[in-house]
Design a protein around this motif. Structure first.
Motif, PDB file in Angstrom:
ATOM      1  N   ASP A   1      -9.067  -4.683   7.294  1.00 56.03           N
ATOM      2  CA  ASP A   1      -8.443  -3.361   7.365  1.00 56.03           C
ATOM      3  C   ASP A   1      -8.647  -2.736   8.740  1.00 56.03           C
ATOM      4  OD1 ASP A   1      -7.697  -3.700   4.757  1.00 56.03           O
ATOM      5  OD2 ASP A   1      -8.446  -1.754   4.079  1.00 56.03           O
TER       6      ASP A   1
ATOM      7  N   SER B   1     -14.623  -0.152   5.803  1.00 59.26           N
ATOM      8  CA  SER B   1     -15.696  -1.129   5.619  1.00 59.26           C
ATOM      9  C   SER B   1     -15.167  -2.553   5.541  1.00 59.26           C
ATOM     10  CB  SER B   1     -16.489  -0.806   4.342  1.00 59.26           C
ATOM     11  OG  SER B   1     -15.651  -0.906   3.194  1.00 59.26           O
ATOM     12  N   ASP B   2     -13.862  -2.686   5.375  1.00 58.81           N
ATOM     13  CA  ASP B   2     -13.227  -4.006   5.322  1.00 58.81           C
ATOM     14  C   ASP B   2     -12.829  -4.430   6.734  1.00 58.81           C
ATOM     15  OD1 ASP B   2     -10.684  -5.828   5.076  1.00 58.81           O
ATOM     16  OD2 ASP B   2     -11.666  -5.946   3.118  1.00 58.81           O
TER      17      ASP B   2
ATOM     18  N   ARG C   1       0.843  -1.203   0.000  1.00 62.88           N
ATOM     19  CA  ARG C   1       0.000   0.000   0.000  1.00 62.88           C
ATOM     20  C   ARG C   1       0.873   1.247   0.000  1.00 62.88           C
ATOM     21  NH1 ARG C   1      -5.420  -1.268   2.619  1.00 62.88           N
ATOM     22  NH2 ARG C   1      -5.433  -3.545   2.852  1.00 62.88           N
TER      23      ARG C   1
ATOM     24  N   ASN D   1      -5.301   6.040   4.810  1.00 65.60           N
ATOM     25  CA  ASN D   1      -6.738   6.037   4.509  1.00 65.60           C
ATOM     26  C   ASN D   1      -7.206   4.628   4.159  1.00 65.60           C
ATOM     27  OD1 ASN D   1      -7.316   9.139   4.372  1.00 65.60           O
ATOM     28  ND2 ASN D   1      -5.493   8.834   3.111  1.00 65.60           N
TER      29      ASN D   1
ATOM     30  N   ASP E   1      -9.599   1.135   4.094  1.00 65.20           N
ATOM     31  CA  ASP E   1     -11.018   0.903   3.857  1.00 65.20           C
ATOM     32  C   ASP E   1     -11.665   0.426   5.163  1.00 65.20           C
ATOM     33  OD1 ASP E   1     -13.507   0.381   2.921  1.00 65.20           O
ATOM     34  OD2 ASP E   1     -12.932  -1.292   1.605  1.00 65.20           O
TER      35      ASP E   1
END
Length: 382
Positions: free
Chosen positions: A264, A260-261, A249, A256, A258
């Motif tokens: 992560d 929603s994961d 990454r 930043n 995710d």
């Protein structure tokens, strides 16, 4: 200043030469693994070249600081042994002026490394991972083993007796039932080979027979051929989308994630620790350079050689690197260690700037004189 240009030119040339040498050595050792992967998968040679090119930025993160430190130690030690430093000091050039070209080159190297580690290297690592998955799914599936029935799903089975020295296959039997609108086909051939057609591998067989049962009459039909191509389009599969590791990454991706994961969210501390690593580790080029300059330039000169100073500089750099790696690994679990990572990198830089200036050099010489007087036997002149 003429002296500054002279030193900078010598340091830059030495750094580039050492970096190229180390890059070729590391590339040679690491590319063997990639060559084995590509060769065993029967992938095109261009895939190997792409993989090798994509690994270069990660190597540079290690090679450039090491090359710079070697160049600094070699250049200044050579000037000391040739009495160039003594002549320059006698002409009024102070230690900081002598060190300024190396410091400028170290700062430029650190900025380049920060750009590479924050953006270029993660993108290349992600591309390497994607290419590996492509090789495994689109090419490795067709690496047929000898003497066994190679099954691809429930509709295609390939058997080959042996592989010839030129890579061709000998003694082939192929069972193909992928077309549900027609009866299964059995193909036998004396030899065959895999050919690429628009990025898709096909099996081309020679001197054989194609057998198929007629669906209406139930009779067995035979077709003898000299060359027959079996299309295997769509069997190669697709590369699965994998979760990107922190090393894959960019800096903005680490800052930043995710949310929603689920994975992560569970790795937020790891991402933050890796982001700090990307920001501070490139400055090890300046850190190591300041250590080398302070040790080699400061203190008394020894006409018999600077072996002790060089060994001391190398030892301190190794200790700093070990501490840096330790703090990075620990910070992924305990964020409270992150300040130690900055201290370990920036403190030697600040101390180096202090000691290379006149007051710092005078303070260091005073400490050395006191140490010599304390450890000199009585009756012996210090």
């Amino acid at each position: 200043m003429l002296v500054t240009r002279y030193l900078f030119k010598n340091l830059l040339n030495a750094t580039i030469f050492i970096a190229l040498t180390l890059t070729l050595v590391i590339w040679l050792t690491q590319s063997l693994k990639l060559l084995e992967l590509v060769a065993n998968s029967d992938a095109p040679p261009g895939m190997f070249l792409r993989l090798v090119a994509m690994t270069l930025p990660k190597f540079l993160e290690i090679i450039l600081p090491l090359s710079l430190v070697i160049a600094v130690i070699f250049t200044y030690n050579r000037m000391i042994m040739d009495n160039e430093i003594i002549v320059l000091r006698a002409c009024g050039v102070n230690q900081y002026a002598l060190a300024r070209p190396a410091i400028a080159l170290a700062i430029a190297t650190s900025l380049l490394l920060m750009f590479i580690s924050a953006w270029v290297s993660p993108l290349c690592l992600a591309q390497v991972q994607q290419l590996r998955e492509t090789i495994k799914t689109q090419y490795s599936a067709f690496l047929l083993r000898e003497g066994v029935f190679n099954t691809f799903g429930s509709d295609l089975t390939i058997y080959l007796r042996a592989r010839l020295e030129n890579g061709d296959m000998a003694g082939l039997m192929i069972y193909d039932a992928r077309d549900k609108s027609k009866p299964p086909v059995t193909v036998t051939a004396k030899r065959g080979q895999i050919e690429m057609a628009q990025g898709t591998p096909n099996i081309v067989v020679f001197d054989g027979m194609r057998q198929q049962i007629d669906a209406d009459s139930g009779n067995l039909s035979k077709l003898y051929f000299q060359r027959y191509t079996i299309e295997i389009k769509g069997l190669e599969g697709t590369a699965e989308q994998h979760w990107k590791e922190p090393e894959e990454r960019t800096l903005s991706g680490l800052l930043n994630p995710d949310l929603s994961d689920k994975k992560d969210r569970a790795s937020l501390n790891v991402f933050l620790a890796e982001a700090h690593n990307r920001l501070i580790t490139p400055w090890n080029a300046l850190n190591f350079t300041m250590i080398a300059l302070a040790v080699v330039l400061l203190g008394p000169f020894n006409r018999r050689g600077q072996h002790i100073k060089i060994a001391l500089a190398c030892g301190l750099i190794v200790v700093m690197q070990v501490l840096n790696l330790a703090f990075i690994n620990i910070s992924k679990k305990h964020m409270g260690v992150v300040p130690l990572l900055y201290i370990n990198t920036l403190l030697p830089v600040l101390l180096g700037f202090y000691f290379l200036h006149l007051r710092g050099e005078q303070a260091l010489m005073a400490i050395l004189r006191k140490w010599n007087l304390r450890h000199t036997p009585k009756g012996v002149s210090a």
